[in-house]
Design a protein around this motif. Structure first.
Motif, PDB file in Angstrom:
ATOM      1  N   ALA A 103     -52.738 -10.376 -37.874  1.00  0.00           N
ATOM      2  CA  ALA A 103     -53.312 -10.228 -39.429  1.00  0.00           C
ATOM      3  C   ALA A 103     -54.782  -9.563 -38.506  1.00  0.00           C
ATOM      4  CB  ALA A 103     -53.371 -11.119 -40.652  1.00  0.00           C
ATOM      5  N   SER A 104     -54.792 -10.664 -37.962  1.00  0.00           N
ATOM      6  CA  SER A 104     -56.338 -10.662 -37.527  1.00  0.00           C
ATOM      7  C   SER A 104     -56.950  -9.278 -36.482  1.00  0.00           C
ATOM      8  CB  SER A 104     -56.992 -11.806 -37.225  1.00  0.00           C
ATOM      9  OG  SER A 104     -58.578 -11.265 -36.304  1.00  0.00           O
ATOM     10  N   ILE A 105     -55.924  -8.956 -35.439  1.00  0.00           N
ATOM     11  CA  ILE A 105     -56.554  -8.475 -34.301  1.00  0.00           C
ATOM     12  C   ILE A 105     -54.991  -7.815 -34.220  1.00  0.00           C
ATOM     13  CG2 ILE A 105     -58.346  -9.610 -33.236  1.00  0.00           C
ATOM     14  CD1 ILE A 105     -56.270 -10.915 -31.248  1.00  0.00           C
ATOM     15  N   GLY A 106     -53.957  -7.641 -34.282  1.00  0.00           N
ATOM     16  CA  GLY A 106     -52.766  -7.362 -34.450  1.00  0.00           C
ATOM     17  C   GLY A 106     -51.548  -8.045 -33.653  1.00  0.00           C
ATOM     18  N   TRP A 107     -50.953  -7.534 -33.422  1.00  0.00           N
ATOM     19  CA  TRP A 107     -49.612  -8.172 -33.204  1.00  0.00           C
ATOM     20  C   TRP A 107     -49.675  -8.041 -31.237  1.00  0.00           C
ATOM     21  CZ3 TRP A 107     -46.257 -11.434 -34.419  1.00  0.00           C
ATOM     22  CH2 TRP A 107     -45.520 -12.002 -33.402  1.00  0.00           C
ATOM     23  N   LYS A 108     -50.010  -8.489 -30.458  1.00  0.00           N
ATOM     24  CA  LYS A 108     -49.991  -8.793 -28.816  1.00  0.00           C
ATOM     25  C   LYS A 108     -49.096  -9.398 -28.050  1.00  0.00           C
ATOM     26  CE  LYS A 108     -54.480  -7.261 -29.512  1.00  0.00           C
ATOM     27  NZ  LYS A 108     -54.498  -5.951 -29.614  1.00  0.00           N
ATOM     28  N   LEU A 109     -47.896  -9.734 -29.026  1.00  0.00           N
ATOM     29  CA  LEU A 109     -46.859 -10.297 -27.501  1.00  0.00           C
ATOM     30  C   LEU A 109     -44.936  -9.225 -27.435  1.00  0.00           C
ATOM     31  CD1 LEU A 109     -47.106 -13.944 -29.665  1.00  0.00           C
ATOM     32  CD2 LEU A 109     -47.820 -13.063 -27.514  1.00  0.00           C
ATOM     33  N   GLY A 110     -45.288  -8.115 -28.056  1.00  0.00           N
ATOM     34  CA  GLY A 110     -44.121  -7.465 -27.563  1.00  0.00           C
ATOM     35  C   GLY A 110     -43.127  -7.114 -28.566  1.00  0.00           C
ATOM     36  N   ASN A 111     -42.309  -6.704 -28.325  1.00  0.00           N
ATOM     37  CA  ASN A 111     -40.995  -6.390 -29.142  1.00  0.00           C
ATOM     38  C   ASN A 111     -40.255  -7.995 -29.714  1.00  0.00           C
ATOM     39  OD1 ASN A 111     -41.052  -4.438 -30.817  1.00  0.00           O
ATOM     40  ND2 ASN A 111     -40.084  -3.023 -29.347  1.00  0.00           N
ATOM     41  N   ALA A 112     -39.607  -8.204 -28.368  1.00  0.00           N
ATOM     42  CA  ALA A 112     -38.712  -9.804 -28.220  1.00  0.00           C
ATOM     43  C   ALA A 112     -39.426 -10.686 -29.655  1.00  0.00           C
ATOM     44  CB  ALA A 112     -38.660 -10.251 -27.171  1.00  0.00           C
ATOM     45  N   MET A 113     -40.776 -10.988 -29.387  1.00  0.00           N
ATOM     46  CA  MET A 113     -41.166 -12.086 -29.776  1.00  0.00           C
ATOM     47  C   MET A 113     -41.562 -11.847 -31.462  1.00  0.00           C
ATOM     48  SD  MET A 113     -41.848 -14.717 -28.355  1.00  0.00           S
ATOM     49  CE  MET A 113     -42.898 -15.855 -29.592  1.00  0.00           C
ATOM     50  N   CYS A 114     -42.060 -10.584 -32.240  1.00  0.00           N
ATOM     51  CA  CYS A 114     -42.192  -9.665 -32.749  1.00  0.00           C
ATOM     52  C   CYS A 114     -40.473 -10.404 -33.820  1.00  0.00           C
ATOM     53  CB  CYS A 114     -42.275  -8.392 -33.540  1.00  0.00           C
ATOM     54  SG  CYS A 114     -42.046  -7.700 -34.285  1.00  0.00           S
ATOM     55  N   HIS A 187     -51.816  -2.449 -33.231  1.00  0.00           N
ATOM     56  CA  HIS A 187     -49.931  -2.968 -33.575  1.00  0.00           C
ATOM     57  C   HIS A 187     -49.891  -3.912 -33.752  1.00  0.00           C
ATOM     58  CE1 HIS A 187     -50.979  -0.466 -29.717  1.00  0.00           C
ATOM     59  NE2 HIS A 187     -49.667  -0.737 -29.639  1.00  0.00           N
ATOM     60  N   ALA A 188     -48.868  -3.571 -35.044  1.00  0.00           N
ATOM     61  CA  ALA A 188     -48.235  -4.779 -36.184  1.00  0.00           C
ATOM     62  C   ALA A 188     -46.523  -4.736 -35.859  1.00  0.00           C
ATOM     63  CB  ALA A 188     -48.768  -3.749 -37.766  1.00  0.00           C
ATOM     64  N   CYS A 189     -46.687  -5.824 -36.058  1.00  0.00           N
ATOM     65  CA  CYS A 189     -45.027  -6.706 -35.900  1.00  0.00           C
ATOM     66  C   CYS A 189     -44.204  -6.280 -37.579  1.00  0.00           C
ATOM     67  CB  CYS A 189     -44.941  -8.250 -35.866  1.00  0.00           C
ATOM     68  SG  CYS A 189     -42.895  -8.193 -36.408  1.00  0.00           S
ATOM     69  N   LEU A 190     -44.358  -5.219 -37.439  1.00  0.00           N
ATOM     70  CA  LEU A 190     -42.994  -4.657 -39.438  1.00  0.00           C
ATOM     71  C   LEU A 190     -41.521  -4.192 -38.729  1.00  0.00           C
ATOM     72  CD1 LEU A 190     -46.093  -1.995 -39.792  1.00  0.00           C
ATOM     73  CD2 LEU A 190     -45.747  -3.969 -40.192  1.00  0.00           C
ATOM     74  N   PRO A 191     -40.596  -4.155 -39.718  1.00  0.00           N
ATOM     75  CA  PRO A 191     -39.508  -4.136 -40.588  1.00  0.00           C
ATOM     76  C   PRO A 191     -39.001  -2.318 -40.624  1.00  0.00           C
ATOM     77  CG  PRO A 191     -40.043  -4.732 -42.256  1.00  0.00           C
ATOM     78  CD  PRO A 191     -41.760  -5.310 -41.359  1.00  0.00           C
ATOM     79  N   ILE A 192     -38.744  -1.573 -39.500  1.00  0.00           N
ATOM     80  CA  ILE A 192     -38.469  -0.660 -39.175  1.00  0.00           C
ATOM     81  C   ILE A 192     -36.939  -0.517 -39.717  1.00  0.00           C
ATOM     82  CG2 ILE A 192     -38.982   1.573 -38.454  1.00  0.00           C
ATOM     83  CD1 ILE A 192     -41.357  -0.275 -38.429  1.00  0.00           C
ATOM     84  N   TYR A 193     -37.140   0.259 -41.013  1.00  0.00           N
ATOM     85  CA  TYR A 193     -35.751   0.566 -41.430  1.00  0.00           C
ATOM     86  C   TYR A 193     -35.244   1.834 -41.351  1.00  0.00           C
ATOM     87  CZ  TYR A 193     -36.311  -4.034 -43.829  1.00  0.00           C
ATOM     88  OH  TYR A 193     -37.133  -5.337 -44.716  1.00  0.00           O
ATOM     89  N   PRO A 194     -34.190   2.649 -41.136  1.00  0.00           N
ATOM     90  CA  PRO A 194     -33.784   3.930 -40.980  1.00  0.00           C
ATOM     91  C   PRO A 194     -34.460   4.766 -42.286  1.00  0.00           C
ATOM     92  CG  PRO A 194     -31.743   2.753 -40.761  1.00  0.00           C
ATOM     93  CD  PRO A 194     -33.112   1.214 -41.257  1.00  0.00           C
ATOM     94  N   LYS A 195     -34.492   5.845 -41.671  1.00  0.00           N
ATOM     95  CA  LYS A 195     -35.246   6.561 -43.034  1.00  0.00           C
ATOM     96  C   LYS A 195     -34.481   7.636 -43.978  1.00  0.00           C
ATOM     97  CE  LYS A 195     -39.420   8.660 -39.891  1.00  0.00           C
ATOM     98  NZ  LYS A 195     -40.019   9.169 -39.935  1.00  0.00           N
TER      99      LYS A 195
END
Length: 356
Positions: A103-114, A187-195
Motif C-alpha cells: 500500500a505504501s511503496i508498491g509490491w517488491k517481492l515478485g510474482n511468487a510471493m504475491c 507495482h501492485a499485487c493484483l488479481p488479473i482475471y481473463p478479459k
C-alpha cells in the motif's frame, strides 16, 4: 476483505478497460474521476492500521497458542476450534506487513510471493470465519443437550480438516490469478482475471467469499446463540446475565466488524455485473468504504482472543500463571545480572552489556 488488501491500489483508481462492453462509457468516466486523494489516504491509513493490527493481533493470539502449548490440554471441541482459530488469525496477521509495504511503496517481492501471500490471506480469513461458526455450534450442543465426549477429537479434527480444505479451495483463484502489475506508477499485487470473462469471474469470487465468510457463519451463529439465549432465560442461574451479555457481545462484534464490509463488497460485485455506479463521487465513496470497512473486518482477528478465550475463567487463570512466571523469570534474571556485575572487576563496563 481479501479484495481490499490484494487490490488496495486498484480500488482507489478504477480501471474500467475490461468492462467496455457495457452501455456506460467507462473510458470517459475514468478520465473524469480522479482519485489521487483516495490513493494518498490508502498509502497512509492502511500501513498504519496494518501495523497496529499486527502488533495487537500477534500478541493476543500468540498468548492463546502459548497457553494451549504449555498449560491447557484440549479437553473439548471448543478448545480445538480456539487453537485452530488462533493459528488462522496468526497466519493472516503475518501477511499484513507485506500488504502494508504494498500500500505504501508498491509490491517488491515478485510474482511468487504475491501469489502465496494472497492465497494465505484468503485461506486464513475464510477459515477464521468458519471456526467461529464451529465454536458457536459446539457451545449450542453443550448448552441445549448433553453431547457425548467419546471420540470427540476424531470428529473434531475431521471438521477442522474440512474447514481448512474449504478455505484452501477458495484461495485457488488467488494463487492462480494474482500477479504483480504496474498500476498508478507502482507495482501492485493484483488479481488479473481473463478479459473475456472478467466480470463474471470477479463477481462470482466476491459473492462466494461473502457466502462462505459471512452469510453462512452468521446464520449459524445467529441460530445457535439465539437458541442458547432462550435456554439461559429459562434457567434460574446467577451467572445467566453474564452469559447473555457474552452472547450478545460475540454476535454484536461480529456484525459491527463484518456486516459493513460485506455489504460494500456485495455492492461492488453487483456494480461489476450491472454497472450501477455511474458517478465519480459514488465510486470514490465506495473506494473509501472498502478501505475502512475492510480494515474493520480484519480487526476482528485481533478481538477473537478477547471474545472467545480470555472471557473464560480457566484462561484467566492460565494468563495469571503466565504473567507470574514471566515476572519470576525477569526477577531471577535481574538478580543474576546484578550478582554477576557486583563481583565484576569492571562494574560499569560489564553492566552496560546487559539489557533486560
Amino acid at each position: 476483505m481479501k479484495e481490499q488488501n490484494n487490490t488496495t491500489l486498484m480500488t482507489t483508481t478504477e480501471n474500467y478497460e475490461d468492462y467496455k462492453d457495457t452501455t456506460f462509457d467507462y473510458e470517459h468516466y475514468e478520465e473524469l474521476c480522479v482519485k489521487h486523494d483516495i490513493r494518498r489516504f490508502a498509502e497512509v491509513f492502511l500501513p498504519v492500521f496494518y501495523s497496529v493490527a499486527f502488533i495487537l493481533g500477534v500478541a493476543g493470539n500468540s498468548l492463546v497458542v502459548a497457553i494451549y502449548a504449555y498449560y491447557k490440554k484440549m479437553r473439548t471441541k471448543t478448545d480445538v476450534y480456539l487453537l485452530n482459530l488462533a493459528v488462522a488469525d496468526l497466519l493472516l496477521l503475518f501477511t499484513l506487513p507485506f500488504w502494508a509495504v504494498d500500500a505504501s511503496i508498491g509490491w517488491k517481492l515478485g510474482n511468487a510471493m504475491c501469489k502465496i501471500t494472497a492465497a494465505l490471506y484468503t485461506i486464513n480469513f475464510s477459515s477464521g470465519m468458519q471456526f467461529l461458526a464451529c465454536i458457536s455450534l459446539d457451545r449450542f450442543f453443550a448448552v441445549t443437550k448433553a453431547s457425548s465426549q467419546q471420540n470427540f477429537k476424531k470428529r473434531c479434527w475431521a471438521i477442522c480438516i474440512f474447514v481448512w480444505t474449504t478455505s484452501l479451495m477458495l484461495s485457488i483463484t488467488d494463487l492462480y490469478f494474482s500477479e504483480v502489475k504496474e498500476h498508478n506508477g507502482k507495482h501492485a499485487c493484483l488479481p488479473i482475471y481473463p478479459k473475456d470473462s472478467v466480470k463474471e469471474v470477479t463477481a462470482l469470487i466476491q459473492i462466494l467469499e461473502i457466502v462462505f465468510c459471512f452469510v453462512i457463519p452468521f446464520l449459524i451463529m445467529l441460530f445457535c446463540y439465539t437458541a442458547m439465549a432462550k435456554v439461559l432465560l429459562k434457567t434460574p442461574n446467577i451467572k445467566r446475565s453474564r452469559s447473555l451479555k457474552v452472547l450478545l457481545t460475540v454476535v454484536g462484534v461480529f456484525l459491527i466488524t463484518q456486516f459493513p464490509y460485506n455489504v460494500t463488497k456485495l455492492w461492488r460485485a453487483l456494480d461489476i455485473i450491472y454497472g450501477l455506479i455511474t458517478r465519480c463521487e459514488t465510486s470514490r465513496t465506495i473506494d473509501l468504504m472498502m478501505q475502512v470497512t475492510g480494515s474493520m473486518a480484519l480487526f476482528h482477528c485481533c478481538l477473537n482472543p478477547l471474545l472467545y478465550a480470555y472471557m473464560g475463567t480457566t484462561f484467566k487463570t492460565y494468563i495469571t500463571k503466565t504473567v507470574k512466571r514471566f515476572s519470576s523469570w525477569r526477577k531471577q534474571r535481574t538478580e543474576s545480572v546484578e550478582e554477576y556485575t557486583m563481583y565484576s572487576e569492571s562494574h560499569v563496563e560489564e553492566t552496560s552489556s546487559f539489557s533486560i
